[in-house]
Scaffold this active site. Structure first.
Site, PDB file in Angstrom:
ATOM      1  N   LYS A  28       0.843  -1.194   0.000  1.00 10.62           N
ATOM      2  CA  LYS A  28       0.000   0.000   0.000  1.00 10.62           C
ATOM      3  C   LYS A  28       0.876   1.241   0.000  1.00 10.62           C
ATOM      4  O   LYS A  28       2.104   1.147   0.013  1.00 10.62           O
ATOM      5  CB  LYS A  28      -0.982  -0.011   1.158  1.00 10.62           C
ATOM      6  CG  LYS A  28      -0.350  -0.084   2.523  1.00 10.62           C
ATOM      7  CD  LYS A  28      -1.383   0.129   3.625  1.00 10.62           C
ATOM      8  CE  LYS A  28      -2.537  -0.844   3.587  1.00 10.62           C
ATOM      9  NZ  LYS A  28      -3.292  -0.883   4.826  1.00 10.62           N
ATOM     10  N   LYS A  86      -7.369  -5.730  -2.551  1.00  7.11           N
ATOM     11  CA  LYS A  86      -8.158  -5.126  -1.464  1.00  7.11           C
ATOM     12  C   LYS A  86      -8.707  -3.777  -1.902  1.00  7.11           C
ATOM     13  O   LYS A  86      -7.954  -2.930  -2.370  1.00  7.11           O
ATOM     14  CB  LYS A  86      -7.257  -4.890  -0.245  1.00  7.11           C
ATOM     15  CG  LYS A  86      -7.083  -6.092   0.642  1.00  7.11           C
ATOM     16  CD  LYS A  86      -5.958  -5.864   1.635  1.00  7.11           C
ATOM     17  CE  LYS A  86      -6.236  -4.759   2.614  1.00  7.11           C
ATOM     18  NZ  LYS A  86      -5.025  -4.450   3.435  1.00  7.11           N
TER      19      LYS A  86
HETATM   20  O1  LIG Z   1      -4.053  -3.648   6.355  1.00 10.76           O
HETATM   21  C1  LIG Z   1      -3.531  -3.306   7.397  1.00 10.76           C
HETATM   22  C2  LIG Z   1      -3.185  -1.888   7.698  1.00 10.76           C
HETATM   23  O2  LIG Z   1      -2.070  -1.480   7.020  1.00 10.76           O
HETATM   24  C3  LIG Z   1      -3.097  -1.643   9.147  1.00 10.76           C
HETATM   25  O3  LIG Z   1      -2.211  -0.606   9.462  1.00 10.76           O
HETATM   26  P1  LIG Z   1      -2.109  -0.140  10.978  1.00 10.76           P
HETATM   27  O4  LIG Z   1      -1.862  -1.376  11.814  1.00 10.76           O
HETATM   28  O5  LIG Z   1      -0.961   0.806  11.028  1.00 10.76           O
HETATM   29  O6  LIG Z   1      -3.410   0.503  11.309  1.00 10.76           O
END
Ligand SMILES: O=C[C@H](O)COP(=O)(O)O
Length: 250
Positions: A28, A86
């Protein structure tokens, strides 16, 4: 399963060092949003960098209600080597809009790669951004032919999954997903201390970034292989303890 989200090829290489401790590498671009989409060449480079037996996931973005645009972006992620796609249904204000978007994604992705896995993601803090209710996600995923329903947090301001959707409501989310034959994925500044509840309610995929970054900082910190290993050890410990409790009770 443990899904870890690197934001660059360098971080993906750190994930590769901890590959035995994780199940899915999720590409991401956090500076473009909670489920911000990265460039196709980054997805491809990360696919090449992580062991072949680890699936690569890619987020398509915090998407608007534009089914054609999103379907095309989802195909781009699949062509770039992601097998988990996703979609963050940020701009969808009704379940019908969300189903429209996800049907386009499922068709675009599965026409190209039938074994790809499509994840319909909503937001635990949907009330802050005006998108579909978290508990609508399992039905949206089922009616669109997606493979999993997910919740993350849209606004990364330190508030967490359970601040917005308490454990008993997350349990209902998981129950609805399982009733629809879907996997249930939960994320949103999840910490090791949340793993007991997440295990107890039957979560299939836990997504994390901040908790495995240095200083717990998902933006300034970088993913640390030893934090991934420690997080995984906690997950496994809870899974063992829960299995023992169930065995004793039956
Ligand atoms: O898909 C998972 C996310 O990247 C969660 O990120 P985070 O744990 O920093 O909220």
């Amino acid at each position: 399963m443990l899904l870890i989200s690197p934001d660059s090829v360098d971080e993906a290489l750190d994930c590769a060092k901890a590959a035995e401790h994780l199940d899915i590498v999720d590409v991401k671009k956090p500076d473009e949003g909670s489920l911000g989409a990265n460039f196709p060449w980054i997805i491809r480079e990360i696919r090449d960098a992580v062991p072949a037996d680890k699936p690569v996931s890619a987020t398509v973005g915090d998407v608007p209600y534009k089914p054609g645009t999103v379907a095309q972006a989802a195909l781009g992620a699949a062509v770039s080597g992601a097998t988990y796609i996703k979609v963050g249904l940020y701009g969808c204000t009704t379940p019908d809009q969300a189903i429209d978007v996800m049907r386009g994604v499922v068709r675009a992705v599965k026409d190209y790669r039938p074994d790809a896995f499509v994840v319909a993601s909503g937001y635990a803090d949907a009330h802050r951004i005006g998108c579909v209710n978290p508990l609508a996600l399992p039905d949206i995923a089922r009616r669109s032919g997606s493979d999993a329903a997910m919740l993350d947090t849209a606004i990364k301001d330190g508030t967490r999954l359970f601040d917005h959707v308490p454990p008993d409501v997350c349990a209902e989310f998981v129950r609805l997903a399982h009733e629809a034959d879907l996997l249930a994925a939960l994320a949103g500044s999840v910490k090791a201390g949340d793993l007991g509840e997440l295990t107890r309610i039957g979560t299939d995929i836990v997504g994390v970034r901040g908790a495995v970054c240095e200083g717990g900082d998902r933006n300034a910190g970088r993913i640390q292989p030893e934090l991934v290993a420690a997080f995984r050890a906690e997950m496994d410990r809870h899974a063992r303890e829960y299995a023992a409790t169930v065995a004793t009770a039956s």
